[in-house]
Design a protein around this motif. Structure first.
Motif, PDB file in Angstrom:
ATOM      1  N   SER A   1      37.154  52.120  40.870  1.00 25.86           N
ATOM      2  CA  SER A   1      36.240  50.613  40.991  1.00 25.86           C
ATOM      3  C   SER A   1      37.238  49.124  40.137  1.00 25.86           C
ATOM      4  O   SER A   1      36.981  48.794  39.585  1.00 25.86           O
ATOM      5  CB  SER A   1      34.962  50.825  40.499  1.00 25.86           C
ATOM      6  OG  SER A   1      34.335  52.246  40.591  1.00 25.86           O
ATOM      7  N   ILE A   2      37.992  48.698  41.624  1.00 20.09           N
ATOM      8  CA  ILE A   2      38.828  47.326  41.524  1.00 20.09           C
ATOM      9  C   ILE A   2      37.982  46.723  43.498  1.00 20.09           C
ATOM     10  O   ILE A   2      37.404  47.667  43.828  1.00 20.09           O
ATOM     11  CB  ILE A   2      39.766  47.633  41.737  1.00 20.09           C
ATOM     12  CG1 ILE A   2      40.647  46.806  41.115  1.00 20.09           C
ATOM     13  CG2 ILE A   2      40.781  48.801  42.279  1.00 20.09           C
ATOM     14  CD1 ILE A   2      42.131  46.782  40.035  1.00 20.09           C
ATOM     15  N   ALA A   3      37.980  45.766  43.187  1.00 23.96           N
ATOM     16  CA  ALA A   3      37.307  44.300  44.205  1.00 23.96           C
ATOM     17  C   ALA A   3      37.956  43.801  43.717  1.00 23.96           C
ATOM     18  O   ALA A   3      38.248  42.845  43.119  1.00 23.96           O
ATOM     19  CB  ALA A   3      36.253  45.141  44.193  1.00 23.96           C
ATOM     20  N   LEU A   4      38.176  42.856  45.065  1.00 21.28           N
ATOM     21  CA  LEU A   4      38.773  41.909  45.420  1.00 21.28           C
ATOM     22  C   LEU A   4      37.543  40.373  45.145  1.00 21.28           C
ATOM     23  O   LEU A   4      36.577  40.998  46.636  1.00 21.28           O
ATOM     24  CB  LEU A   4      40.037  41.131  45.736  1.00 21.28           C
ATOM     25  CG  LEU A   4      39.758  39.720  46.705  1.00 21.28           C
ATOM     26  CD1 LEU A   4      40.836  38.865  45.895  1.00 21.28           C
ATOM     27  CD2 LEU A   4      41.266  39.474  47.508  1.00 21.28           C
TER      28      LEU A   4
ATOM     29  N   TYR B   1      33.001  45.383  32.761  1.00 29.09           N
ATOM     30  CA  TYR B   1      33.926  45.601  33.922  1.00 29.09           C
ATOM     31  C   TYR B   1      35.303  44.621  33.095  1.00 29.09           C
ATOM     32  O   TYR B   1      35.131  43.300  32.362  1.00 29.09           O
ATOM     33  CB  TYR B   1      33.801  44.596  35.577  1.00 29.09           C
ATOM     34  CG  TYR B   1      33.019  45.518  36.054  1.00 29.09           C
ATOM     35  CD1 TYR B   1      33.559  47.187  36.821  1.00 29.09           C
ATOM     36  CD2 TYR B   1      31.670  45.512  36.618  1.00 29.09           C
ATOM     37  CE1 TYR B   1      32.670  48.070  37.232  1.00 29.09           C
ATOM     38  CE2 TYR B   1      30.608  46.263  36.787  1.00 29.09           C
ATOM     39  CZ  TYR B   1      31.490  47.285  37.731  1.00 29.09           C
ATOM     40  OH  TYR B   1      30.834  48.431  38.458  1.00 29.09           O
ATOM     41  N   ILE B   2      36.188  44.794  33.523  1.00 28.14           N
ATOM     42  CA  ILE B   2      37.482  43.802  33.632  1.00 28.14           C
ATOM     43  C   ILE B   2      37.870  42.757  34.733  1.00 28.14           C
ATOM     44  O   ILE B   2      37.551  43.665  35.339  1.00 28.14           O
ATOM     45  CB  ILE B   2      39.142  44.538  33.462  1.00 28.14           C
ATOM     46  CG1 ILE B   2      38.472  45.197  31.675  1.00 28.14           C
ATOM     47  CG2 ILE B   2      39.782  42.874  32.836  1.00 28.14           C
ATOM     48  CD1 ILE B   2      40.202  46.185  31.354  1.00 28.14           C
ATOM     49  N   VAL B   3      37.589  41.635  34.598  1.00 29.68           N
ATOM     50  CA  VAL B   3      37.603  40.438  35.235  1.00 29.68           C
ATOM     51  C   VAL B   3      39.525  40.242  35.428  1.00 29.68           C
ATOM     52  O   VAL B   3      39.650  39.930  33.834  1.00 29.68           O
ATOM     53  CB  VAL B   3      36.984  39.403  35.846  1.00 29.68           C
ATOM     54  CG1 VAL B   3      36.789  38.163  36.877  1.00 29.68           C
ATOM     55  CG2 VAL B   3      35.748  39.777  35.701  1.00 29.68           C
ATOM     56  N   PHE B   4      39.410  39.695  36.515  1.00 28.31           N
ATOM     57  CA  PHE B   4      41.424  39.162  36.151  1.00 28.31           C
ATOM     58  C   PHE B   4      41.714  38.347  37.604  1.00 28.31           C
ATOM     59  O   PHE B   4      40.738  38.444  38.227  1.00 28.31           O
ATOM     60  CB  PHE B   4      42.606  40.381  35.613  1.00 28.31           C
ATOM     61  CG  PHE B   4      42.599  41.351  36.747  1.00 28.31           C
ATOM     62  CD1 PHE B   4      43.949  41.038  37.861  1.00 28.31           C
ATOM     63  CD2 PHE B   4      41.588  42.723  37.374  1.00 28.31           C
ATOM     64  CE1 PHE B   4      43.788  42.062  39.324  1.00 28.31           C
ATOM     65  CE2 PHE B   4      42.145  43.116  38.102  1.00 28.31           C
ATOM     66  CZ  PHE B   4      43.092  43.479  39.159  1.00 28.31           C
TER      67      PHE B   4
ATOM     68  N   LEU C   1      50.184  37.372  46.317  1.00 28.56           N
ATOM     69  CA  LEU C   1      48.573  36.967  47.104  1.00 28.56           C
ATOM     70  C   LEU C   1      47.682  37.852  46.872  1.00 28.56           C
ATOM     71  O   LEU C   1      47.857  39.450  46.388  1.00 28.56           O
ATOM     72  CB  LEU C   1      48.505  36.741  49.034  1.00 28.56           C
ATOM     73  CG  LEU C   1      49.729  36.399  49.252  1.00 28.56           C
ATOM     74  CD1 LEU C   1      49.882  35.905  50.707  1.00 28.56           C
ATOM     75  CD2 LEU C   1      49.220  34.329  48.870  1.00 28.56           C
ATOM     76  N   PRO C   2      46.893  37.818  46.764  1.00 31.15           N
ATOM     77  CA  PRO C   2      45.241  38.148  45.631  1.00 31.15           C
ATOM     78  C   PRO C   2      44.734  40.170  46.873  1.00 31.15           C
ATOM     79  O   PRO C   2      45.080  40.245  46.882  1.00 31.15           O
ATOM     80  CB  PRO C   2      44.556  36.944  45.922  1.00 31.15           C
ATOM     81  CG  PRO C   2      44.914  36.520  45.375  1.00 31.15           C
ATOM     82  CD  PRO C   2      45.984  35.828  45.850  1.00 31.15           C
TER      83      PRO C   2
ATOM     84  N   GLN D   1      39.515  36.280  42.653  1.00 27.68           N
ATOM     85  CA  GLN D   1      39.368  37.148  41.235  1.00 27.68           C
ATOM     86  C   GLN D   1      38.937  38.098  41.843  1.00 27.68           C
ATOM     87  O   GLN D   1      38.388  39.150  42.797  1.00 27.68           O
ATOM     88  CB  GLN D   1      38.792  37.006  40.238  1.00 27.68           C
ATOM     89  CG  GLN D   1      39.671  35.469  39.656  1.00 27.68           C
ATOM     90  CD  GLN D   1      38.158  34.511  38.768  1.00 27.68           C
ATOM     91  OE1 GLN D   1      37.343  34.969  38.408  1.00 27.68           O
ATOM     92  NE2 GLN D   1      38.858  33.637  37.982  1.00 27.68           N
ATOM     93  N   PHE D   2      39.439  39.650  40.687  1.00 24.23           N
ATOM     94  CA  PHE D   2      39.098  41.428  40.723  1.00 24.23           C
ATOM     95  C   PHE D   2      37.693  41.071  39.413  1.00 24.23           C
ATOM     96  O   PHE D   2      38.638  40.453  38.625  1.00 24.23           O
ATOM     97  CB  PHE D   2      40.925  41.256  40.932  1.00 24.23           C
ATOM     98  CG  PHE D   2      41.372  41.450  41.580  1.00 24.23           C
ATOM     99  CD1 PHE D   2      41.416  42.588  42.995  1.00 24.23           C
ATOM    100  CD2 PHE D   2      42.656  40.040  41.892  1.00 24.23           C
ATOM    101  CE1 PHE D   2      42.704  42.256  43.285  1.00 24.23           C
ATOM    102  CE2 PHE D   2      43.432  39.783  43.057  1.00 24.23           C
ATOM    103  CZ  PHE D   2      43.140  41.316  43.615  1.00 24.23           C
TER     104      PHE D   2
END
Length: 179
Positions: A71-74, A87-90, A99-100, A56-57
């Motif tokens: 700011s975004i991370a897997l 944070y928004i988790v998606f 693919l993630p 998830q991100f």
């Protein structure tokens, strides 16, 4: 290859730590990594924090303090961890279509950061919110092609890490010889 809207491939996840089963708290850095949080959480109600699972991100919508980066991370190192409620988790809806890891490669490109900063809005606190993220268009090749691209990218990343380790060892050897 045609570009497709990201919103067709992702969905928000809003799982909270209500039963306090997860205690690893992470933050999202501008280097696009999840990092251990340095926040003082003494007396904090951790049941309201969001759970992020592997694959998830998480991303922060506020862009005004990040310079040129979003700011975004897997999540790829922890099976489950916590992130702040801000944070928004998606997640990717169907990993047989996107693919993630391929998506994270897209988010890591300077072009994505420029796009997101350009489309950020607000006067005091600029943001790039969920609706904005869903409007991002990106090329979505076949899943086989995505796997091939990710494998090539990861091979190069691994070679870079090995070379950095060799350089560190050489530097330590040189320092020992110098002393």
């Amino acid at each position: 290859m045609s570009y497709k809207k990201l919103g067709d491939y992702i969905q928000q996840v809003n799982n909270r730590n209500r039963d306090l089963q997860v205690d690893t708290l992470l933050g999202v850095s501008i280097t696009k990594k999840l990092i251990p949080s340095i926040a003082n959480t003494v007396g904090t109600d951790m049941s309201t924090y969001k759970i992020i699972e592997k694959g998830q991100f998480a991303y922060g919508t506020i862009t005004s303090r990040n310079g040129d980066k979003i700011s975004i991370a897997l999540a790829d190192e922890y099976e489950k961890a916590l992130v702040s409620q801000i944070y928004i988790v998606f997640e990717v809806i169907d990993k047989n279509e996107l693919l993630p890891e391929y998506l994270m490669m897209w988010f890591s490109r300077p072009e994505f950061d420029r796009y997101a900063r350009y489309h950020s809005h607000g006067s005091t606190r600029e943001s790039f919110d969920w609706a904005d993220l869903c409007e991002v268009e990106l090329p979505v090749p076949s899943i086989e092609k995505q796997r091939e691209i990710v494998a090539q990218y990861q091979a190069v990343e691994n070679k870079i890490k090995v070379n950095e380790q060799i350089c560190e060892k050489l530097e330590a050897t040189a320092q020992t010889l110098y002393k």
